[in-house]
Design an enzyme around this catalytic site. Structure first.
Site, PDB file in Angstrom:
ATOM      1  N   ASP A  34       0.822  -1.226   0.000  1.00 29.00           N
ATOM      2  CA  ASP A  34       0.000   0.000   0.000  1.00 29.00           C
ATOM      3  C   ASP A  34       0.850   1.268   0.000  1.00 29.00           C
ATOM      4  O   ASP A  34       0.566   2.214  -0.727  1.00 29.00           O
ATOM      5  CB  ASP A  34      -1.033   0.001   1.138  1.00 29.00           C
ATOM      6  CG  ASP A  34      -0.483  -0.171   2.541  1.00 29.00           C
ATOM      7  OD1 ASP A  34       0.734  -0.429   2.690  1.00 29.00           O
ATOM      8  OD2 ASP A  34      -1.278  -0.040   3.504  1.00 29.00           O
ATOM      9  N   ASP A  54      -5.411  -0.628   5.732  1.00 26.66           N
ATOM     10  CA  ASP A  54      -6.204  -1.105   6.870  1.00 26.66           C
ATOM     11  C   ASP A  54      -7.438  -0.228   7.102  1.00 26.66           C
ATOM     12  O   ASP A  54      -8.548  -0.724   7.281  1.00 26.66           O
ATOM     13  CB  ASP A  54      -5.358  -1.104   8.154  1.00 26.66           C
ATOM     14  CG  ASP A  54      -4.105  -1.948   8.009  1.00 26.66           C
ATOM     15  OD1 ASP A  54      -4.004  -2.687   7.013  1.00 26.66           O
ATOM     16  OD2 ASP A  54      -3.228  -1.858   8.881  1.00 26.66           O
ATOM     17  N   SER A  88      -6.028  -1.485  15.541  1.00 22.76           N
ATOM     18  CA  SER A  88      -5.905  -0.022  15.662  1.00 22.76           C
ATOM     19  C   SER A  88      -6.754   0.696  14.613  1.00 22.76           C
ATOM     20  O   SER A  88      -7.465   1.648  14.944  1.00 22.76           O
ATOM     21  CB  SER A  88      -4.443   0.417  15.595  1.00 22.76           C
ATOM     22  OG  SER A  88      -3.815  -0.097  14.463  1.00 22.76           O
TER      23      SER A  88
END
Ligand code: GLA
Length: 397
Positions: A46, A181, A137
């Site tokens: 990413d 994410d 997270s």
């Protein structure tokens, strides 16, 4: 120190509301859920502007809120005993207090952007194991950003919330992570994988045809010591590789080239370690393209082969695996009921995934636990998971 915890059970909204009432002596007004994620393929891609294929899972973070009259943010978690109260301020700073920094970072971004916020009582409950590479997270960041946006009526788009949460991670927490994410847990869809181009942020939700298989998650239970500094080190190595290639190539990201072009220009990268890192990135990005085709063709065998190849590359060229995750893949390779397996997420411990025949899952689980325990000295946790929807508000239940 927060304690890592294994997958805990889901709770009903009613059970969580009960916890809320006990913690705050008032009723929760709104309830939200944000999942964690696994990445099927496309690891450490990413932040190199390439293609990834994550999906949201049916484990995640619940968040309940109600206003208070005291102009204070009261953050509580069912998972942890510590309590954090902080007044409404113009800015917030990272503290030494682990999970609390994620909601605090989100709050900071809202106020720094000039949004009007008022005191809230907030309760979290998470059943994603912390630090296991399943984006606990991102789950708490997006749950918080999504809930604040709705409650304070601040009008951010979902993509803006994703970018904000990434900025929390990069600028408030200090991890140079990419956007995968936060994107996955916000935009995930039931039974779909997200084919996300991290350079352009274009994406497509594609059917994750697993046929008569389940998606297994294997938590290595290895504590991820030094994960942050190693992660940032990999990001820097990729930047070095890119700078070297840019001497002759007009590219913006490492993933702008394919393997054939890379082979032609790899001599520009003189550091052998940096060369290996770049080889992983370029080859992994090519594998994601092949994996998308395999998925569309319902060719799980090819998809599985690419998963194993991805792991091999992460193990040897990117060097972010470890004996624990390797043991999961080693065992999986010997089991005819497994189509493919690989580490998922940042690595350095954390989780692996495997595609396993549903009716053979229980045997796989037992045999893997025995193999792994014998080799590593303690047991992993092995779960079958469902691919699920991204962040949403829960009504009733
Ligand atoms: C972590 C980061 C992501 C991504 C993965 C590796 O999960 O948060 O941005 O880089 O590692 O693919």
């Amino acid at each position: 120190m927060c304690k890592a915890f294994i997958f805990l059970p889901s709770m009903t909204t009613d059970q969580l509301k009960q916890h809320f009432a006990t913690a705050f002596d008032q009723q929760a007004l709104e309830v939200y859920f944000c999942p964690g994620r696994v990445n099927l393929i496309g690891e450490h891609i990413d932040y190199n502007g390439g293609l990834v294929m994550p999906c949201a899972i049916n484990f995640g973070t619940w968040m309940l809120l109600a206003p208070n009259e005291d102009n204070v943010f009261r953050f509580r978690s069912v998972n942890f005993e510590d309590t954090y109260d902080i007044g409404v301020q113009d800015a917030y700073e990272k503290t030494g207090r682990e999970w609390y920094n994620y909601p605090l970072g989100v709050l900071h971004h809202f106020v720094a952007d000039g949004k009007n916020v008022k005191g809230l009582d907030v309760l979290y409950y998470g059943n994603v194991p912390i630090g296991s590479g399943l984006s606990s997270s991102a789950s708490i960041e997006i749950a918080t950003a999504f809930a604040f946006n709705k409650y304070f009526n601040t009008g951010y788009s979902k993509l803006e919330l994703v970018k904000m949460a990434k900025s929390v991670e990069n600028n408030f927490i200090g991890l140079s992570s990419g956007i995968m994410d936060q994107f996955a847990v916000a935009f995930g869809e039931d039974s779909k994988a997200l084919m996300l181009n991290c350079g352009t942020l274009d994406y497509q939700a594609v059917d994750a045809h697993l046929g008569d298989n389940v998606l297994a998650i294997i938590n290595s239970n290895k504590p991820r010591k030094l994960a942050e500094s190693k992660y940032n080190e990999r990001v820097e190595e990729c930047q070095q590789a890119l700078a070297a290639l840019k001497q002759e190539l007009n590219i913006e990201h490492l993933c702008d080239i394919d393997t054939a072009t890379f082979e032609q220009y790899q001599h520009l990268i003189t550091d052998p370690v940096v060369l290996k890192r770049a080889r992983h990135v370029v080859s992994e990005n090519d594998r994601v393209k092949l994996a998308a085709k395999a998925l569309a063709d319902h060719d799980l065998t090819e998809f599985g082969r690419l998963m194993y190849a991805s792991h091999h590359s992460l193990q040897h060229d990117y060097e972010v695996s470890g004996a624990e995750l390797d043991a999961v893949v080693e065992y999986s390779l010997t089991n005819a009921n497994v189509t493919g397996a690989r580490m998922t997420g940042a690595g350095f411990g954390g989780c692996a995934i495997a595609i396993v025949k549903a009716d053979a899952f229980e045997d796989y689980r037992k045999e893997l636990i025995a193999y792994y325990t014998d080799k590593i000295g303690y047991a992993p946790d092995v779960y079958a998971t469902n691919i699920s929807d991204g962040v949403h508000e829960l009504t009733g239940e």
